[in-house]
Design a protein around this motif. Structure first.
Motif, PDB file in Angstrom:
ATOM      1  N   MET A 117     -30.157 -10.013  11.974  1.00 32.90           N
ATOM      2  CA  MET A 117     -29.682 -11.108  11.117  1.00 32.90           C
ATOM      3  C   MET A 117     -30.367 -12.424  11.475  1.00 32.90           C
ATOM      4  N   ASP A 118     -30.451 -12.701  12.768  1.00 34.48           N
ATOM      5  CA  ASP A 118     -31.112 -13.935  13.207  1.00 34.48           C
ATOM      6  C   ASP A 118     -32.559 -13.978  12.726  1.00 34.48           C
ATOM      7  N   LEU A 119     -33.237 -12.836  12.841  1.00 32.71           N
ATOM      8  CA  LEU A 119     -34.651 -12.807  12.463  1.00 32.71           C
ATOM      9  C   LEU A 119     -34.851 -13.035  10.973  1.00 32.71           C
ATOM     10  N   ARG A 120     -33.840 -12.765  10.183  1.00 33.46           N
ATOM     11  CA  ARG A 120     -33.980 -13.001   8.754  1.00 33.46           C
ATOM     12  C   ARG A 120     -33.209 -14.248   8.317  1.00 33.46           C
ATOM     13  N   GLY A 121     -33.000 -15.130   9.267  1.00 37.00           N
ATOM     14  CA  GLY A 121     -32.549 -16.468   8.912  1.00 37.00           C
ATOM     15  C   GLY A 121     -31.064 -16.629   8.681  1.00 37.00           C
ATOM     16  N   PHE A 122     -30.242 -15.750   9.245  1.00 39.99           N
ATOM     17  CA  PHE A 122     -28.808 -15.932   9.070  1.00 39.99           C
ATOM     18  C   PHE A 122     -28.359 -17.192   9.807  1.00 39.99           C
ATOM     19  N   GLY A 123     -27.574 -18.012   9.126  1.00 41.37           N
ATOM     20  CA  GLY A 123     -27.071 -19.220   9.754  1.00 41.37           C
ATOM     21  C   GLY A 123     -28.027 -20.398   9.662  1.00 41.37           C
ATOM     22  N   LYS A 124     -29.064 -20.238   8.843  1.00 44.33           N
ATOM     23  CA  LYS A 124     -30.083 -21.277   8.721  1.00 44.33           C
ATOM     24  C   LYS A 124     -29.505 -22.559   8.135  1.00 44.33           C
ATOM     25  N   GLY A 125     -28.838 -22.437   7.007  1.00 39.70           N
ATOM     26  CA  GLY A 125     -28.322 -23.641   6.352  1.00 39.70           C
ATOM     27  C   GLY A 125     -26.820 -23.601   6.222  1.00 39.70           C
ATOM     28  N   ARG A 126     -26.271 -24.639   5.588  1.00 37.15           N
ATOM     29  CA  ARG A 126     -24.824 -24.652   5.415  1.00 37.15           C
ATOM     30  C   ARG A 126     -24.420 -23.892   4.167  1.00 37.15           C
ATOM     31  N   LYS A 127     -25.417 -23.662   3.300  1.00 42.61           N
ATOM     32  CA  LYS A 127     -25.112 -22.936   2.075  1.00 42.61           C
ATOM     33  C   LYS A 127     -25.905 -21.657   2.020  1.00 42.61           C
ATOM     34  N   ARG A 128     -25.487 -20.775   1.161  1.00 46.27           N
ATOM     35  CA  ARG A 128     -26.115 -19.481   1.073  1.00 46.27           C
ATOM     36  C   ARG A 128     -25.899 -18.982  -0.352  1.00 46.27           C
ATOM     37  N   SER A 129     -26.825 -18.161  -0.837  1.00 44.77           N
ATOM     38  CA  SER A 129     -26.612 -17.584  -2.161  1.00 44.77           C
ATOM     39  C   SER A 129     -26.406 -16.083  -2.015  1.00 44.77           C
ATOM     40  N   TYR A 130     -25.965 -15.450  -3.082  1.00 46.06           N
ATOM     41  CA  TYR A 130     -25.646 -14.020  -3.023  1.00 46.06           C
ATOM     42  C   TYR A 130     -26.370 -13.236  -4.108  1.00 46.06           C
ATOM     43  N   TYR A 131     -27.114 -12.238  -3.663  1.00 41.05           N
ATOM     44  CA  TYR A 131     -27.844 -11.355  -4.578  1.00 41.05           C
ATOM     45  C   TYR A 131     -26.889 -10.603  -5.491  1.00 41.05           C
ATOM     46  N   SER A 132     -25.732 -10.239  -4.941  1.00 45.32           N
ATOM     47  CA  SER A 132     -24.814  -9.388  -5.700  1.00 45.32           C
ATOM     48  C   SER A 132     -23.983 -10.173  -6.704  1.00 45.32           C
ATOM     49  N   GLU A 133     -24.096 -11.493  -6.670  1.00 44.79           N
ATOM     50  CA  GLU A 133     -23.225 -12.299  -7.527  1.00 44.79           C
ATOM     51  C   GLU A 133     -23.980 -12.734  -8.781  1.00 44.79           C
ATOM     52  N   HIS A 134     -23.743 -12.035  -9.878  1.00 42.33           N
ATOM     53  CA  HIS A 134     -24.474 -12.396 -11.094  1.00 42.33           C
ATOM     54  C   HIS A 134     -23.916 -13.675 -11.718  1.00 42.33           C
ATOM     55  N   GLU A 135     -24.689 -14.305 -12.580  1.00 43.65           N
ATOM     56  CA  GLU A 135     -24.257 -15.537 -13.229  1.00 43.65           C
ATOM     57  C   GLU A 135     -23.064 -15.224 -14.135  1.00 43.65           C
ATOM     58  N   ALA A 136     -22.228 -16.245 -14.351  1.00 47.46           N
ATOM     59  CA  ALA A 136     -21.035 -16.047 -15.174  1.00 47.46           C
ATOM     60  C   ALA A 136     -21.423 -15.634 -16.589  1.00 47.46           C
ATOM     61  N   THR A 137     -20.790 -14.575 -17.082  1.00 48.80           N
ATOM     62  CA  THR A 137     -21.052 -14.124 -18.444  1.00 48.80           C
ATOM     63  C   THR A 137     -19.989 -14.731 -19.368  1.00 48.80           C
ATOM     64  N   ALA A 138     -20.092 -14.426 -20.668  1.00 47.63           N
ATOM     65  CA  ALA A 138     -19.091 -14.915 -21.629  1.00 47.63           C
ATOM     66  C   ALA A 138     -17.712 -14.407 -21.228  1.00 47.63           C
ATOM     67  N   ASP A 139     -17.644 -13.153 -20.750  1.00 49.16           N
ATOM     68  CA  ASP A 139     -16.356 -12.596 -20.327  1.00 49.16           C
ATOM     69  C   ASP A 139     -15.802 -13.366 -19.138  1.00 49.16           C
ATOM     70  N   ASP A 140     -16.681 -13.713 -18.206  1.00 40.04           N
ATOM     71  CA  ASP A 140     -16.233 -14.501 -17.057  1.00 40.04           C
ATOM     72  C   ASP A 140     -15.623 -15.817 -17.518  1.00 40.04           C
ATOM     73  N   GLN A 141     -16.285 -16.455 -18.515  1.00 34.64           N
ATOM     74  CA  GLN A 141     -15.785 -17.730 -19.023  1.00 34.64           C
ATOM     75  C   GLN A 141     -14.388 -17.567 -19.605  1.00 34.64           C
ATOM     76  N   LYS A 142     -14.199 -16.473 -20.353  1.00 37.71           N
ATOM     77  CA  LYS A 142     -12.879 -16.246 -20.963  1.00 37.71           C
ATOM     78  C   LYS A 142     -11.821 -16.069 -19.882  1.00 37.71           C
ATOM     79  N   VAL A 143     -12.155 -15.223 -18.885  1.00 35.83           N
ATOM     80  CA  VAL A 143     -11.173 -14.965 -17.831  1.00 35.83           C
ATOM     81  C   VAL A 143     -10.915 -16.225 -17.026  1.00 35.83           C
ATOM     82  N   LYS A 144     -11.947 -17.067 -16.945  1.00 40.11           N
ATOM     83  CA  LYS A 144     -11.783 -18.323 -16.213  1.00 40.11           C
ATOM     84  C   LYS A 144     -10.643 -19.147 -16.826  1.00 40.11           C
ATOM     85  N   ILE A 145     -10.612 -19.186 -18.157  1.00 42.13           N
ATOM     86  CA  ILE A 145      -9.527 -19.919 -18.820  1.00 42.13           C
ATOM     87  C   ILE A 145      -8.188 -19.320 -18.405  1.00 42.13           C
TER      88      ILE A 145
END
Lengths: 192, 569, 281
Positions: free
Chosen positions: C225-253
């Motif tokens: 994990m260290d060798l691949r930069g774990f803990g590098k920044g305060r933020k991180r993104s996720y490969y498994s998290e797709h962008e919100a779809t229309a359905d996500d928007q509806k459920v968000k309401i």
């Protein structure tokens, strides 16, 4: 090396190693919770999972131990599908804080140190911690969140406490003894 | 021509904080851009420590004292952070399972990008491209549990291909792979070297397997020092390999065995292409002079599998139609690629799972009625990792455990433990704590803890996995002794073809859930079809024999026997 | 292979499966708070029904879940029976009144209030279970980590959840292997042949190697994990998290509305002292 303060020992050092240690602890907790039970009666069993926070605590400190127990409980619910019961997860985390306190009273399993006085302190801490966690904290949240009959909720807390104390003492002490012995620096080895 | 150095060690020393002695001494080594270098050495020679210095884990994760200079891409490493270092050096670690931290192929390849907080839309094409380089782009959704060791390793490689890293560091890339996968890995590394112009540093002790593709330079380490920095050719010609416990390639040993002098040869690094004409006569004469030894007298049948089949679910057999006999005193290799049924057959023999079809007989009797515990008294199973077996802190207690769990009287336990301790050359160490033992000694303790129940047969799962030649020889010599002196029948589950040809009489080959070969190892390894199907690989002695027009199986047998004579002498 | 775990590692194809991790985690949290705060059958019943619909919409193999469902329902029924046995006057305690329905003995009388209370409690527990189960069945561990992260939980904690799942099958496999190897050496785990304390003591022999080999991994994993930069920044993104779809928007309401309701209801409960358990008569 500078001796760590009590607070530092309590919090643990949250580097990658500790995070992985907590994760492995949580995974082990989940596995033992679901598969490592010893059946007493049809519906009652002793779970050996509670040993895990003891080990995480010994290696990384009480707060990591609490995290491993709390998250481990949530994970056990996830793989078993039993639903989430956060009242018990919180109880487990609180207990983790106590049973994982070994470095605070000088029992350094990694350096092979676990003597009689540590055993006695450990036993006392286990009993007090369990009573507090499952006799007070969990019933409090059960009652607050889900309502319930106080006597029964407390009674269930007591049953949970007793079985946990049995596991933590009967299995916990021998495990700690062996782990400490396995880590102890060997000296005076002679072929005879 | 001035070449650009990627890594420059100058009078470099390193001592771990927890140790009193330095682990690395006076290291001076330069690796230039575009080179492909092999760092060779037995376990404990310091090569892993050197690797940790190169990729920055030292001093980031391991504390210690550094003196001298180490520059990566022209910058002194003590002024760089681990993250800056990772931008220059990409590392593929030895344990392909532990380094796979994502829950799917795509996620694991994306790991470094995630930590960079890269938006997902940018991440997707990068992951796909990196996966494509290692030919894993069709498996992005796969979970790690369904992948082979070789596939996991390729994923790890893809995960460091996003950035423009200058040097790729492979820490024991062959440790967990079957022979054919090992070849693929070496070919892939070579392709990346050629096509992408990456500088490559391979750390290994399996010299012959790495030489499957050429390397520019070999750096040999021993006891924390660099003892040679030369070409593969020079190393093969000299005697340094033996001196520093590195196994010599088999075809070289065979040629030397036959009395050939290789000094004048132009290129001997590849058995497939080297000029053999000067040695042909010599090898042939030597081969024909030696009489073939008579085969061993077969013992009584101990275990018999008849039409054995097994499946976890109805209609989906994992294993089917397996037949074999195991006789007293035999040494048998169980080979085949992962998932071919090797471990299933071991589990069946131990009684952990029972045949859903056919029958397994112990000394002629169906074993169905026996419990796991009762089977344990006839057949013992030794797990690959000694740490998975050892529970006590004292050696004699550990060995006696099987008997004390069976509530045998104390004096009987002591007597049996004493005998087994002597059998395993552990008697002098009986009061030692387990923590004081080396890997090879721990292995012997686990074998002893099985022998104490006095089984006729023991099954060993990869007994030498990950060990260098010295420990390999220590363990295998001990097992040979158990077989020869105490008549124990031994089954080896293994990927290691060297082990199979050197130390076993017969091989059971598994593929696609059935036994596709049951014959002397020499014969098995001359069957192209079986080699392909079971992911084995032709040994270089075979290649040598074929090129010389000699019968490959007999030649191998001849070679192995000569080796054995040399060993026992 | 899923090793018989309930949670899936590969995302499924139904509406709920396809929502983003963030949506699923947020929806789950507002619903759990909703269920914890309410003891009102009018509020619980719709969620219970929604949970059932959700469960069926996932098109999972219900047969595989039968054991768990039966177990949880049985435990909760047992629980309310115990409550009744401990105190047949819980109804009075909560509602301040009692209307006799029938009686077993002088002590064990059955009142409408008592039955109402126990049924409310059962429904509340079962709704909580259903919501959890649907959540577990619809999410993957990676989505969960991403979802927790997007709820403001530090990524180092989210990583614990994800990593734990990554190594559970490996640890489980080790556990099985060690157990069997110990059984062959003579450990007796059969409850017919050995007492509880004896089995507990013998389990120690399995726990020790399991603990040692499990924690042996820590160094290698953290290096990777260290060798691949774990803990590098305060933020991180996720490969498994797709962008919100229309359905996500509806459920968000939907989850925003529930969240607002949660807050208002809790406030109202405190300010206006709404009775803990709702009783219509």
């Amino acid at each position: 090396m500078k001796e760590k303060t009590l607070i530092q020992k309590f919090l643990g050092t949250w580097n990658t190693k500790t995070i992985v240690g907590v994760a492995i602890g949580a995974a082990l907790f989940g596995v033992l919770m679901n598969y490592g039970s010893i059946r007493v009666f049809t519906n009652t069993s002793l779970t050996t999972a509670m040993i895990v926070p003891v080990i995480v605590g010994a290696l990384f400190g009480p707060l990591p131990a609490a995290a491993a127990a709390g998250i481990g409980n949530v994970i056990a619910d996830l793989i078993g599908g039993w639903g989430f019961w956060f009242d018990w997860s919180i109880g487990n985390a609180v207990l983790g804080l106590f049973v994982g306190a070994l470095p605070l009273y000088g029992a350094y399993i990694e350096d092979g140190i676990f003597e009689l006085k540590h055993m006695i302190i450990y036993a006392v801490v286990v009993i007090v911690g369990t009573a507090l966690a499952f006799g007070l904290v969990t019933p409090f949240f059960t009652y607050l969140w889900y309502g319930g009959e106080l006597t029964i909720t407390l009674y269930q807390g007591v049953v949970g406490s007793v079985s946990n104390i049995i596991v933590l003492l009967v299995a916990g002490i021998p495990v700690l003894k062996v782990l400490a012995a396995r880590n102890a620096k060997a000296s005076n080895l002679r072929r005879e | 021509m001035s070449r650009k150095p990627v890594i420059e060690f100058k009078d470099f020393n390193f001592r771990y904080k927890t140790q009193t002695q330095a682990t690395l001494h006076d290291i001076s080594l330069t690796i230039y851009e575009g080179e492909k270098v092999l760092l060779l050495g037995a376990s404990g020679c310091g090569k892993s420590t050197l690797a940790h210095c190169v990729n920055g884990l030292i001093p980031f994760s391991f504390n210690g004292e550094m003196t001298g200079s180490l520059k990566v891409a022209g910058e002194e490493t003590r002024e760089l952070s681990l993250f800056q270092m990772s931008g220059h050096i990409g590392t593929v670690l030895q344990d392909s399972d532990a380094q796979f931290v994502g829950l799917s192929v795509g996620e694991d390849i994306a790991y470094a990008l995630e930590n960079d907080n890269m938006p997902r839309s940018e991440m997707l094409p990068k992951v796909y491209n990196s996966a494509k380089i290692v030919d894993m782009h069709r498996f992005l959704e796969q979970v790690p549990y369904n992948l082979s060791g070789g596939q996991k390793q390729r994923v790890a490689l893809a995960g460091i291909m996003h950035d423009d890293v200058k040097l790729l560091l492979f820490d024991e890339p062959l440790a967990a792979l079957d022979p054919m996968m090992g070849n693929f890995a070496i070919e892939l590394i070579d392709r990346i070297h050629q096509d992408y112009g990456k500088t490559i540093l391979i750390i290994e002790h399996r010299f012959e397997d790495v030489l499957h593709r050429s390397v520019d330079r070999v750096v040999l380490m021993d006891d924390g020092r660099i003892v040679a920095d030369t070409t593969p050719q020079e190393l093969l010609l000299g005697s340094m390999l033996w001196e520093y416990s590195i196994r010599e390639p088999l075809y070289i040993s065979a040629l030397k065995q036959a009395g050939c002098s290789l000094q004048m040869a132009k290129d001997i690094t590849d058995v497939r292409t080297m000029d053999l004409s000067p040695y042909e006569q010599q090898v042939r004469t030597d081969f024909e002079q030696t009489a073939v030894l008579e085969p061993k007298e077969p013992g009584e049948v101990l275990i018999e599998a008849e039409n054995v089949g097994f499946g976890y679910e109805q209609g989906r057999p994992v294993l089917s139609d397996v037949n074999f006999k195991i006789r007293r005193g035999e040494r048998i290799a169980v080979v085949g690629k992962n998932g071919a049924g090797k471990s299933t057959i071991a589990k069946l023999l131990c009684g952990i799972i029972r045949p859903t079809e056919g029958q397994i007989r112990f000394k002629g009797e169906d074993y169905t009625a026996l419990s796991i515990r009762e089977i344990g008294e006839q057949l013992g199973y030794v797990m690959q990792n000694p740490n998975q077996m050892i529970v006590k802190d004292m050696i004699s207690e550990e060995i006696g455990l099987g008997l004390s769990l069976r509530d045998r009287p104390q004096d009987e336990i002591e007597k049996s433990v004493g005998e087994v301790l002597k059998m395993c050359n552990l008697y002098e160490m009986r009061h030692w704590p387990v923590s004081a033992l080396s890997y090879g000694q721990k292995k012997r303790v686990t074998i002893a803890s099985i022998l104490v129940m006095n089984p006729d047969v023991i099954i060993l799962d990869e007994p030498t996995a990950g060990q260098d030649y010295r420990v390999y020889t220590e363990i295998m010599t001990f097992l040979e002794q158990l077989n020869a002196e105490f008549g124990k029948t031994i089954l080896f589950i293994t990927h290691d073809m060297h082990l199979a040809i050197e130390y076993t009489d017969r091989a059971l080959v598994f593929s696609e859930g059935t036994c596709i070969g049951d014959d002397a190892v020499f014969k098995i390894l001359s069957d192209e079809d079986i080699i392909q199907r079971a992911h084995l690989k032709e040994t270089s002695v075979f290649t040598l024999a074929k090129r010389l027009g000699l019968p490959a199986d007999e030649f191998t047998e001849h070679f192995i026997k000569a080796e054995r004579r040399k060993r026992s002498a | 292979m899923n090793n018989g775990f309930i949670i899936n590692l590969i995302p499924g194809e139904t509406f709920l499966h396809k929502l983003s991790g963030t949506t699923k985690v947020r929806l789950f949290f507002v619903l759990i708070i909703y269920l914890i705060m309410s003891f009102d059958i009018r509020l619980i019943l719709p969620v219970f029904v929604a949970g059932l619909l959700g469960l069926f919409s996932l098109k999972t193999d219900v047969a595989a879940l039968r054991y768990i469902i039966v177990f949880v329902v049985a435990m909760n029924i047992l629980n309310i029976v115990l409550y009744y046995l401990a105190n047949p006057h819980l109804g009075e305690l909560y509602f301040g009144q009692e209307t006799l329905w029938f009686q077993f003995t002088d002590h064990y009388i059955v009142t409408y209030e008592e039955v109402w209370f126990l049924m409310s409690r059962l429904l509340k527990m079962l709704a909580t279970f259903l919501v959890s189960l649907v959540f577990i069945l619809s999410i993957t561990p990676s989505e969960m980590a991403a979802g927790l992260y997007n709820c403001g939980i530090p990524y180092k904690i989210c990583t614990v959840v994800e990593l734990a799942f990554r190594y559970i099958p490996d640890i489980y496999r080790d556990y099985q292997n060690i157990k069997v190897s110990m059984q062959a050496r003579g450990v007796e785990l059969d409850s017919r042949k050995a007492g509880v304390i004896k089995r507990l003591k013998q389990t120690i022999l399995i726990l020790i190697p399991l603990i040692i080999t499990s924690f042996d991994r820590v160094g290698d994993i953290s290096n990777a994990m260290d060798l691949r930069g774990f803990g590098k920044g305060r933020k991180r993104s996720y490969y498994s998290e797709h962008e919100a779809t229309a359905d996500d928007q509806k459920v968000k309401i939907v989850y925003l509305l529930i969240a607002v309701f949660d807050v208002l209801y809790i406030a109202a409960k405190i300010i206006y002292k709404i009775p803990e358990v709702w009783y219509p008569w």
